[in-house]
Scaffold this active site. Structure first.
Site, mmCIF file in Angstrom:
data_model
loop_
_atom_site.group_PDB
_atom_site.id
_atom_site.type_symbol
_atom_site.label_atom_id
_atom_site.label_comp_id
_atom_site.label_asym_id
_atom_site.label_seq_id
_atom_site.Cartn_x
_atom_site.Cartn_y
_atom_site.Cartn_z
ATOM 1 N N LYS A 112 0.766 -1.100 -0.033
ATOM 2 C CA LYS A 112 0.001 -0.127 0.060
ATOM 3 C C LYS A 112 0.804 1.202 0.070
ATOM 4 O O LYS A 112 0.451 2.383 -0.470
ATOM 5 C CB LYS A 112 -1.145 -0.048 1.224
ATOM 6 C CG LYS A 112 -1.882 -1.261 1.390
ATOM 7 C CD LYS A 112 -2.970 -0.902 0.878
ATOM 8 C CE LYS A 112 -4.347 -2.014 0.890
ATOM 9 N NZ LYS A 112 -3.799 -3.650 0.966
HETATM 10 C C1 LIG Z 1 -4.618 -4.747 0.773
HETATM 11 C C2 LIG Z 1 -3.637 -5.807 0.788
HETATM 12 C C3 LIG Z 1 -3.948 -7.068 -0.148
HETATM 13 C C4 LIG Z 1 -4.967 -6.770 -1.299
HETATM 14 O O1 LIG Z 1 -4.918 -5.742 -2.287
HETATM 15 P P1 LIG Z 1 -6.111 -5.394 -3.152
HETATM 16 O O2 LIG Z 1 -5.728 -4.417 -3.860
HETATM 17 O O3 LIG Z 1 -7.035 -4.940 -2.307
HETATM 18 O O4 LIG Z 1 -6.555 -6.438 -4.097
HETATM 19 C C5 LIG Z 1 -2.983 -8.064 -0.351
HETATM 20 N N1 LIG Z 1 -2.070 -8.140 0.456
HETATM 21 C C6 LIG Z 1 -1.908 -7.176 1.545
HETATM 22 C C7 LIG Z 1 -0.542 -7.305 2.505
HETATM 23 C C8 LIG Z 1 -2.633 -5.975 1.566
HETATM 24 O O5 LIG Z 1 -2.362 -5.055 2.180
#
Ligand SMILES: *Cc1c(COP(=O)(O)O)cnc(C)c1O
Length: 465
Positions: A112
């Site tokens: 993120k």
């Molecule tokens: C948010 C997240 C995901 C999922 O990603 P999306 O874009 O919502 O599909 C997978 N792994 C981790 C560690 C995350 O923080």
């Protein structure tokens, strides 16, 4: 470049307008009016560039004249300067034809950070241009909140309010949020579930008086700028492995479909991707969809990969829009069916078009732990449970065994130490910049699951600031 809504009823907007808008006024999500493309020679020319240079090259067609190119270049450079690895997104080989793309070297140890470090700086720039105070309100089940807080800490005339469900995020996740001391960061532990937090945030955005008088801005992945920022690592990894002369498959641990949709955007821009494998945990609405065409809500089951414990993936609407050949009215109808009947069915050419690109696999808790143990045994690398869902999905997909495949490693193992230790007997250590996380003072207020109380809390704090 202008952006249109997936529901076809909202007027097109520029990048600087969508940046702060979140949802389009017709309830849809913004997507580019047309996909910009990058030709084979330009893809080849990405080889050897730094990560920031690749981002700069790939986002520029999306900005129009919203931001001066040299200003944007500086923002991008700064956004990735704090990452804990010189390659920013390093590739690591795990077998003869399999790699992991490590997306957890940002300040909060999950992918993120790639989008939010950029988004925070874009908010700050936009605020400095328009002169208005910005109030960021978001709900988190863990990773988005910490990434948004790190990206917004210390920004002038920006206040960030992050709601998390009390006692329902991991200790590392909570501490990453609550130990940030900057006065513009406000942590709220809501006495309720993640869904309650999300409902409260949605209600605040649907309250025009509140939304407009406080300049409410969204940080979740419905914001196009987040998707845009994630396109670059698909190119960066593919070029390192031989693109454009070799096709690459990507395996993406998926929840809200933001990350894998960025992979789809890379494909539409011209990157030779052979396949996008959507890896889900037992919350498998997307896997069921790609296998049967049926998109139907179920209850959310808590798992050891909690950032993927999602039933309705908000960015999936963007893909449906493409599957339906950009027919906004048809998408709007599907979304009504989802609300009123709990689901819809997709078939024929629309489904075939998507299946040419995507396959999907749901991974049980047991198989997730096995994948952590196996990776440790075979390579000596510790992986987190989200990444493990991707590794397990790759191993169960035998369609094109000789294609180079990249699993996106979405979180650092130390973010989820209990599962990693259960699978391997080894407890992963936090990187040095977080090694004193357990000793830092926490700052957080607990509020009842009550919209009025939450809005009152926000009003008081903005009046003071
Ligand atoms: C948010 C997240 C995901 C999922 O990603 P999306 O874009 O919502 O599909 C997978 N792994 C981790 C560690 C995350 O923080």
């Amino acid at each position: 470049m202008r952006y249109v809504s997936t529901r076809g009823e909202a007027p097109p907007v520029r990048f600087d307008e969508l940046l702060l808008a979140g949802l389009a006024p017709d309830g849809g999500l913004y997507v580019p009016e047309a996909w910009p493309t990058i030709d084979v020679d330009d893809i080849r020319a990405l080889a050897g560039l730094s990560y920031s240079q690749v981002v700069n090259r790939l986002v520029s067609p999306y900005l129009g004249d919203s931001i001066e190119p040299d200003v944007m270049e500086g923002i991008i450079e700064d956004a990735y300067a704090g990452f804990g690895h010189a390659a920013v997104a390093p590739l690591r080989q795990i077998s003869s034809c399999e790699w992991m793309l490590e997306l957890f070297h940002g300040p909060t140890l999950a992918f993120k950070d790639f989008a939010l470090q950029l988004l925070g700086r874009l908010f700050d720039y936009s605020r400095s241009q328009k002169g208005e105070h910005i109030t960021i309100v978001g709900a988190t089940s863990g990773d988005t909140g910490s990434a948004a807080i790190d990206a917004c800490r210390g920004l002038k005339r920006v206040d960030a309010f992050v709601l998390h469900p009390k006692d329902r995020v991991s200790e590392v996740q909570r501490r990453q949020m609550t130990t940030v001391a900057d006065p513009n960061i406000h942590n709220i532990a809501v006495e309720g579930t993640f869904d309650d937090c999300q409902a409260a945030v949605k209600a605040m955005f649907n309250d025009p008086e509140f939304r407009d008088s406080y300049g409410l801005t969204a940080v979740n992945s419905i914001n196009w700028a987040r998707v845009m920022a994630q396109i670059a690592y698909y190119f960066y990894a593919a070029v390192a492995l031989g693109a454009p002369d070799r096709k690459i498959a990507f395996v993406v641990p998926t929840g809200n479909f933001g990350d894998v949709y960025a992979g789809y955007a890379a494909l539409r821009m011209g990157l030779p991707i052979s396949r996008l494998i959507v890896a889900t945990n037992r919350n498998d609405i997307l896997t069921r969809f790609f296998k049967t065409g049926e998109y139907r809500k179920d209850v959310v089951h808590p798992t050891i990969s909690p950032s993927m414990d999602i039933q309705v993936s908000s960015n999936f609407e963007r893909l449906l829009f493409e599957g339906m050949e950009r027919d906004g009215a048809a998408v709007a109808k599907l979304m009504v069916d989802l609300d009123t009947e709990g689901g819809f069915h997709f078939e024929g050419d629309c489904l075939d078009r998507l299946r040419q690109v995507f396959s999907a696999c749901a991974v049980s808790e047991e198989k997730t732990l096995e994948a952590i143990a196996m990776t440790w045994r075979e390579t000596g690398i510790l992986i987190d449970p989200h990444t493990a869902v991707g590794v397990a999905a790759l191993r169960s997909d035998v369609s094109e065994p000789a294609t180079p495949s990249v699993v996106l490693a979405t979180a650092h193992p130390a973010k989820f130490p209990d599962s990693v230790e259960e699978a391997t007997g080894v407890r992963p250590a936090l990187p040095p910049h977080l090694s004193d996380l357990y000793d830092r003072a926490e700052r957080c207020d607990t509020l009842p699951n009550d919209l009025d109380a939450i809005q009152e809390y926000i009003r008081e704090r903005i009046a003071v600031g």
